[in-house]
Scaffold this active site. Structure first.
Site, short mmCIF file in Angstrom:
data_model
loop_
_atom_site.label_atom_id
_atom_site.label_comp_id
_atom_site.label_asym_id
_atom_site.label_seq_id
_atom_site.Cartn_x
_atom_site.Cartn_y
_atom_site.Cartn_z
N ARG A 1 100.48 34.35 56.63
CA ARG A 1 100.70 35.62 57.33
C ARG A 1 100.29 35.48 58.78
O ARG A 1 99.28 34.87 59.10
CB ARG A 1 99.88 36.74 56.70
CG ARG A 1 100.07 38.10 57.40
CD ARG A 1 99.08 39.13 56.91
NE ARG A 1 97.70 38.79 57.24
CZ ARG A 1 97.14 38.97 58.44
NH1 ARG A 1 97.83 39.47 59.43
NH2 ARG A 1 95.88 38.64 58.63
N VAL A 2 101.11 36.07 59.65
CA VAL A 2 100.74 36.27 61.04
C VAL A 2 100.87 37.76 61.32
O VAL A 2 101.57 38.47 60.62
CB VAL A 2 101.61 35.44 62.03
CG1 VAL A 2 101.30 33.95 61.90
CG2 VAL A 2 103.08 35.71 61.83
N SER A 3 100.18 38.22 62.36
CA SER A 3 100.12 39.66 62.62
C SER A 3 101.32 40.23 63.34
O SER A 3 101.65 41.39 63.18
CB SER A 3 98.86 39.98 63.43
OG SER A 3 97.72 39.60 62.70
N THR A 4 101.98 39.42 64.18
CA THR A 4 103.09 39.94 64.97
C THR A 4 104.31 39.04 64.84
O THR A 4 104.18 37.84 64.59
CB THR A 4 102.72 40.05 66.46
OG1 THR A 4 102.51 38.74 66.99
CG2 THR A 4 101.47 40.90 66.67
N GLN B 1 104.33 35.62 66.69
CA GLN B 1 103.48 34.52 66.25
C GLN B 1 104.24 33.61 65.29
O GLN B 1 105.21 34.01 64.67
CB GLN B 1 102.21 35.07 65.60
CG GLN B 1 101.31 35.77 66.60
CD GLN B 1 100.10 36.40 65.92
OE1 GLN B 1 100.23 37.06 64.90
NE2 GLN B 1 98.93 36.20 66.50
#
Length: 182
Positions: free
Chosen positions: A7-10, A13
């Site tokens: 998972r990345v936040s944005t 990314q």
């Protein structure tokens, strides 16, 4: 079976580092999300858990990829345990199949929540300082007075909004935000 979750936040990314690490760790199938760790429901995580069967292990690159709240992480760990699915974090060296692994998991889950709360506190403090100094809102608008005046002059010509936005150096959405209905 080892099942990976990244998972990345944005959306900007990149997941490559995590996905490479998961594959190197032996994950046969990987799922991913581009969403905040604070969000409880993430499609990739839901799919990974649905795909996993008793005896499988959900592998993450780092514990904070699973979530940012203590409650969320503990609830997720309990859900996985209930289904007979293990949890392993590559970077943190956690494997919840043993007592020591579950202890370390809970400690790191608490630290992930603390980090999130610290970021929130620092952001709130910085916004308060900015308000006291007379700044309200986020970034300064790219639509300066000079650009606005130029756009108003160009609106009197036959130029389209797209042409005007390009001529004054702003995006079309910025133009429409300042000149709605044009």
């Amino acid at each position: 079976m080892l099942i990976g979750y990244a998972r990345v936040s944005t959306p900007e990314q990149d997941l490559t580092l995590q996905l490479d690490a998961l594959r190197q760790a032996g994950c046969e199938r990987c799922f991913s999300d581009k969403a905040s760790g604070a969000k409880i429901s993430r499609p990739g995580l839901v799919e990974a858990i649905s795909y996993a069967r008793a005896g499988d292990v959900l592998v993450v690159w780092k514990l904070d990829r699973l979530g940012r709240t203590m409650k969320g992480l503990v609830d997720l760990a309990a859900e996985l345990e209930e289904k007979g699915i293990g949890l392993r974090s590559i970077t943190d060296g956690i494997d919840t199949s043993g007592t020591a692994g579950r202890l370390v998991f809970n400690i790191l889950a608490a630290m992930a929540q603390m980090e999130r709360e610290l970021v929130k506190e620092r952001t709130t403090a910085a916004l308060e300082v900015a308000r006291r100094r007379g700044r309200f809102g986020g970034r300064k608008s790219v639509m300066t007075d000079d650009r606005r005046n130029a756009a108003e002059s160009l609106l009197k010509t036959q130029m389209t909004p797209r042409e005007i936005a390009g001529a004054i150096g702003v995006s079309l959405s910025t133009f429409y935000r300042h000149f709605p209905g044009k």
